[in-house]
Enzyme design. Structure first.
Site, mmCIF file in Angstrom:
data_model
loop_
_atom_site.group_PDB
_atom_site.id
_atom_site.type_symbol
_atom_site.label_atom_id
_atom_site.label_comp_id
_atom_site.label_asym_id
_atom_site.label_seq_id
_atom_site.Cartn_x
_atom_site.Cartn_y
_atom_site.Cartn_z
ATOM 1 N N HIS A 25 25.299 24.626 26.161
ATOM 2 C CA HIS A 25 24.520 25.847 26.404
ATOM 3 C C HIS A 25 23.092 25.532 26.836
ATOM 4 O O HIS A 25 22.238 26.421 26.833
ATOM 5 C CB HIS A 25 24.514 26.723 25.148
ATOM 6 C CG HIS A 25 25.882 27.159 24.743
ATOM 7 N ND1 HIS A 25 26.623 28.073 25.465
ATOM 8 C CD2 HIS A 25 26.676 26.757 23.718
ATOM 9 C CE1 HIS A 25 27.806 28.248 24.880
ATOM 10 N NE2 HIS A 25 27.862 27.451 23.823
ATOM 11 N N LYS A 51 2.115 11.463 3.270
ATOM 12 C CA LYS A 51 3.331 11.571 2.469
ATOM 13 C C LYS A 51 3.465 12.938 1.818
ATOM 14 O O LYS A 51 4.524 13.521 1.787
ATOM 15 C CB LYS A 51 3.311 10.476 1.395
ATOM 16 C CG LYS A 51 4.515 10.471 0.472
ATOM 17 C CD LYS A 51 5.750 10.059 1.217
ATOM 18 C CE LYS A 51 6.977 9.984 0.331
ATOM 19 N NZ LYS A 51 8.199 10.029 1.166
ATOM 20 N N GLU A 88 17.717 15.937 10.874
ATOM 21 C CA GLU A 88 16.999 14.989 10.009
ATOM 22 C C GLU A 88 16.872 13.617 10.691
ATOM 23 O O GLU A 88 15.824 12.977 10.621
ATOM 24 C CB GLU A 88 17.733 14.880 8.656
ATOM 25 C CG GLU A 88 17.398 13.681 7.793
ATOM 26 C CD GLU A 88 15.910 13.517 7.497
ATOM 27 O OE1 GLU A 88 15.125 14.433 7.759
ATOM 28 O OE2 GLU A 88 15.536 12.427 7.017
ATOM 29 N N LYS A 103 13.498 11.361 11.483
ATOM 30 C CA LYS A 103 13.301 9.948 11.105
ATOM 31 C C LYS A 103 12.851 9.131 12.315
ATOM 32 O O LYS A 103 11.912 8.356 12.238
ATOM 33 C CB LYS A 103 14.588 9.320 10.552
ATOM 34 C CG LYS A 103 14.975 9.619 9.143
ATOM 35 C CD LYS A 103 14.097 9.083 8.062
ATOM 36 C CE LYS A 103 12.994 10.012 7.707
ATOM 37 N NZ LYS A 103 13.236 11.239 7.040
ATOM 38 N N CYS A 121 -4.905 13.563 1.108
ATOM 39 C CA CYS A 121 -5.785 12.500 0.602
ATOM 40 C C CYS A 121 -5.392 11.983 -0.792
ATOM 41 O O CYS A 121 -4.868 12.730 -1.614
ATOM 42 C CB CYS A 121 -7.212 13.014 0.501
ATOM 43 S SG CYS A 121 -7.767 13.816 1.988
ATOM 44 N N ASN A 145 -9.536 16.278 -2.572
ATOM 45 C CA ASN A 145 -8.297 16.474 -1.816
ATOM 46 C C ASN A 145 -8.045 17.977 -1.772
ATOM 47 O O ASN A 145 -8.029 18.619 -2.818
ATOM 48 C CB ASN A 145 -7.146 15.744 -2.538
ATOM 49 C CG ASN A 145 -5.793 16.073 -1.952
ATOM 50 O OD1 ASN A 145 -5.676 16.400 -0.770
ATOM 51 N ND2 ASN A 145 -4.754 15.974 -2.773
ATOM 52 N N GLY A 146 -7.864 18.529 -0.578
ATOM 53 C CA GLY A 146 -7.639 19.972 -0.443
ATOM 54 C C GLY A 146 -8.564 20.537 0.614
ATOM 55 O O GLY A 146 -9.122 19.786 1.424
ATOM 56 N N GLU A 180 9.224 10.238 13.629
ATOM 57 C CA GLU A 180 8.020 9.975 12.822
ATOM 58 C C GLU A 180 7.667 8.502 12.706
ATOM 59 O O GLU A 180 6.499 8.168 12.588
ATOM 60 C CB GLU A 180 8.094 10.637 11.443
ATOM 61 C CG GLU A 180 9.090 10.060 10.492
ATOM 62 C CD GLU A 180 9.107 10.765 9.144
ATOM 63 O OE1 GLU A 180 8.099 11.310 8.713
ATOM 64 O OE2 GLU A 180 10.184 10.753 8.512
ATOM 65 N N ARG A 223 -0.842 8.477 1.013
ATOM 66 C CA ARG A 223 -1.275 9.874 1.031
ATOM 67 C C ARG A 223 -2.266 10.166 2.154
ATOM 68 O O ARG A 223 -2.528 11.328 2.474
ATOM 69 C CB ARG A 223 -1.941 10.235 -0.311
ATOM 70 C CG ARG A 223 -1.018 10.115 -1.490
ATOM 71 C CD ARG A 223 -1.733 10.576 -2.737
ATOM 72 N NE ARG A 223 -2.012 11.994 -2.669
ATOM 73 C CZ ARG A 223 -1.204 12.949 -3.091
ATOM 74 N NH1 ARG A 223 -0.056 12.632 -3.627
ATOM 75 N NH2 ARG A 223 -1.536 14.211 -2.990
ATOM 76 N N TRP A 263 -7.046 11.804 4.630
ATOM 77 C CA TRP A 263 -6.196 12.336 5.701
ATOM 78 C C TRP A 263 -7.005 13.524 6.230
ATOM 79 O O TRP A 263 -7.074 14.567 5.585
ATOM 80 C CB TRP A 263 -4.841 12.781 5.157
ATOM 81 C CG TRP A 263 -3.858 13.153 6.220
ATOM 82 C CD1 TRP A 263 -3.013 12.312 6.887
ATOM 83 C CD2 TRP A 263 -3.601 14.471 6.728
ATOM 84 N NE1 TRP A 263 -2.260 13.019 7.787
ATOM 85 C CE2 TRP A 263 -2.597 14.345 7.715
ATOM 86 C CE3 TRP A 263 -4.115 15.740 6.467
ATOM 87 C CZ2 TRP A 263 -2.097 15.429 8.426
ATOM 88 C CZ3 TRP A 263 -3.618 16.820 7.180
ATOM 89 C CH2 TRP A 263 -2.623 16.662 8.143
HETATM 90 O O1 M6R Z 1 7.419 16.028 -0.766
HETATM 91 P P1 M6R Z 1 8.298 16.944 0.015
HETATM 92 O O2 M6R Z 1 9.744 16.555 -0.070
HETATM 93 O O3 M6R Z 1 8.099 18.384 -0.326
HETATM 94 O O4 M6R Z 1 7.856 16.751 1.524
HETATM 95 C C1 M6R Z 1 8.388 17.552 2.538
HETATM 96 C C2 M6R Z 1 8.135 16.972 3.896
HETATM 97 O O5 M6R Z 1 6.764 16.875 4.143
HETATM 98 C C3 M6R Z 1 8.783 15.584 4.043
HETATM 99 O O6 M6R Z 1 10.151 15.635 3.800
HETATM 100 C C4 M6R Z 1 8.546 15.028 5.469
HETATM 101 O O7 M6R Z 1 9.224 15.779 6.401
HETATM 102 C C5 M6R Z 1 8.987 13.559 5.501
HETATM 103 N N1 M6R Z 1 7.867 12.727 5.785
HETATM 104 C C6 M6R Z 1 9.978 13.242 6.543
HETATM 105 O O8 M6R Z 1 10.442 11.942 6.418
#
Ligand code: M6R
Length: 587
Positions: free
Chosen positions: A488, A582, A465, A469, A2, A100-101, A472, A28, A74
């Protein structure tokens, strides 16, 4: 998670001010939002399900107020409904809170105060209710302090009281920053909320409270003593935090990579050499991070191995605590995080510190919790990254870790030269023709439900990675594999026309990954080769420069662009993917 943003000052349009500022924190959390403000000694609340960026400021236009707070949610506890959206009132409406938390003992507090007093499914409501309960017999500040002593879990909250012309905020485990200007205070979970108004900030640490009345006073909640805090000037500009002419932050941030590699490697050399010495002396070096940052760590394992002949262990931060058996005071944990606030990473650091190990952090956000609580910290200087999908932060992190690997090998200058060349090649690569071609590739695979990505050596983590991308932002099922693992098992998934992306470098494993690509082609896969050179098995050739060992930095960029276009073509919002936030500040 949040976003929270509050204002107290002399401007009489506080509601509009927090409404506008909160839009900068929407990355956020974006399932619902709300604002509370004080007008004629009454707290007013407005909340809605949906995105604040799509809402009108009309309800706030006539609201003269100098004290307001706002929240973008969130959801963790309670469905996405207007009732569960923040701010939350105490049952007597005397206290309003944004948070937030997670207050982990909220059920216990509810039971104690009486369940009938609560009207939402959230944990946050207990903050308002408990403060209101104590406020009956003591002042607002004492009531808030007493309540804080009872909360378990993580929080950054801001509270407003009907009776008192002040804001009280406290933090444990979730970010909270105070922006300061003459006669004005801005409290937020992240700097972009108030960047337009001030760049002077005080970072709150865990178990600290700030009371903003005529002035701001800081209190250490462990000793209940007043403390002084240092004001820091941050170097982000408001422009950097805007998307300019781009349709989305994600595209803007991908294009920022024309410059960000250079900024990442522009470090104090003495500091880098000191860190390199520490790595050499350490007995056991671990790399840890989450999501994209985790894949950066995994690629860096290869960098340290290939460049510096050093064995470094990677574990995702959520798994790291299990490694505590291997930690000793001479161990070094290197954590990587864009936000510097990721809860799993903070937990990994805690475990390492408990064993007396040292922590080096590589972060983007200056003054973040991770940066402030590590023994050494380096900043990648990528500027604000607001799209949920991490792009420029990832390539900056890779660049800095590769530079450190070169420093460990005693070849810092060589590493610097390679990365300067890589930065220049990326600048050339991101030209209009290249961008157009990636869009064409996206058009060709847009209707596929599955995509597989293969890589080898340091490009294997980049295949993982790339899958993150694509998943998500486009919601296409994407999976990354080590090229050699295909035979395998995963090759059974390939049917005629399945898009498969091969991340290839001009290195000693080139022929191996080409062999794997041919195996895919033989099963009818539709091959997209990301490579400095063409190969007959490619249906599409995404030509990238030959960056040697830095190839993971170069190879991941076209996939970021591909994911972006797939997202847009499929009608998704690449900046705000469903279910994600984020900065993941809950475990
Ligand atoms: O802020 P951070 O780099 O610690 O965040 C880690 C992950 O939550 C972040 O990299 C997440 O996987 C991304 N949204 C992917 O694009």
């Amino acid at each position: 998670m949040c976003g929270i943003f509050a204002y107290k000052g002399y401007q009489t349009n506080a509601t509009e001010l927090v409404f506008e500022g909160l839009k900068n924190l929407e990355y956020r959390g974006y399932d619902s939002w709300g604002i509370a403000w004080k007008k004629n000694q009454q707290i007013q609340v407005y909340k809605q399900v949906g995105k604040i960026s799509e809402a009108s400021s009309e309800p706030f236009a006539e609201q003269e107020s100098t004290l307001a707070m706002s929240h973008s949610r969130w959801a963790t506890h309670g469905a996405v409904t207007q009732n569960n959206a923040h701010p939350h009132f105490s049952s007597d409406q005397s206290i309003a809170v944004i948070h937030n938390g997670i207050i982990e003992n909220y059920q216990e507090i509810r039971d104690r105060l009486g369940r009938s007093r609560f009207s939402t499914e959230t944990d946050t409501e207990v903050i308002a209710e408990l403060i209101a309960e104590y406020r009956k017999t003591m002042d607002f500040e004492s009531a808030a302090k007493k309540a804080c002593h009872e909360f378990e879990g993580r929080y950054a909250f801001i509270a407003m009281s009907q009776e008192d012309d002040m804001l009280i905020a406290a933090r444990r485990g979730s970010p909270l920053i105070l922006g300061v200007a003459a006669g004005e205070w801005f409290l937020a979970s992240d700097i972009p909320a108030f960047l337009k108004h001030t760049r002077e900030v005080n970072y709150l640490d865990d178990d600290q409270m700030v009371v903003i009345g005529e002035e701001a006073r800081f209190i250490d909640l462990l000793s209940d003593m007043e403390i002084q805090k240092r004001t820091v000037t941050i170097d982000w500009t408001e422009e950097e935090a805007q998307k300019g002419d781009y349709d989305h932050f994600m595209l803007k941030e991908i294009m920022d990579q024309k410059e960000t590699i250079m900024r990442a490697i522009n470090q104090n050399e003495e500091e880098i050499l000191k860190i390199a010495e520490y790595i050499k002396k350490a007995r056991g070096v671990f790399l840890s991070g989450c999501g994209t940052a985790g894949k950066v760590c995994m690629a860096s394992e290869y960098f340290f191995s290939i460049v510096a002949n050093r064995h470094v262990n990677f574990a995702p931060a959520s798994e790291f605590p299990i490694y505590h058996h291997f930690l000793i005071p001479e161990s070094l944990l290197i954590v990587v995080s864009q936000s510097g606030e990721t809860a799993d990473v903070l937990e990994a650091m805690k475990v390492a510190k408990e064993k007396g190990a040292k922590v080096l952090s590589i972060v983007n956000v200056q003054g973040s919790s991770i940066a402030r609580t590590s023994d050494f910290s380096l900043q990648i200087n990528a500027g604000p990254e607001k799209a949920v999908a991490s792009t420029k932060a990832a390539t900056s992190q890779l660049s800095l870790l590769l530079l450190i690997a070169y420093a460990v090998a005693g070849r810092l200058e060589e590493g610097k030269k390679l990365l300067i060349e890589t930065a220049s090649m990326i600048n050339d690569m991101l030209n209009p023709r290249f961008l157009k071609y990636i869009k064409e590739v996206a058009d060709a695979i847009n209707h596929s439900e599955h995509t597989y990505i293969i890589g080898k050596a340091a490009n294997y983590p980049m295949a993982l990675e790339s899958a993150i991308k694509i998943q998500e932002v486009s919601y296409i099922h994407a999976e990354g594999f080590a090229a050699g693992e295909l035979k395998h098992g995963p090759i059974a998934l390939i049917t005629p026309g399945t898009p498969c992306i091969a991340l290839i470098a001009e290195d000693e494993v080139r022929q191996d990954i080409l062999n794997s690509t041919m195996e895919l082609k033989s099963r009818g896969a539709y091959i997209i080769g990301v490579s400095p050179n063409m190969h007959e098995c490619f249906d599409h050739w995404i030509r990238v420069p030959d960056a040697g060992i830095a190839s993971p930095i170069v190879n991941v960029i076209p996939i970021q662009l591909l994911a972006y276009h797939l997202s847009v073509l499929r009608g998704c919002n690449p900046d705000m993917p469903r279910n994600l936030a984020k900065s993941v500040t809950v475990k």
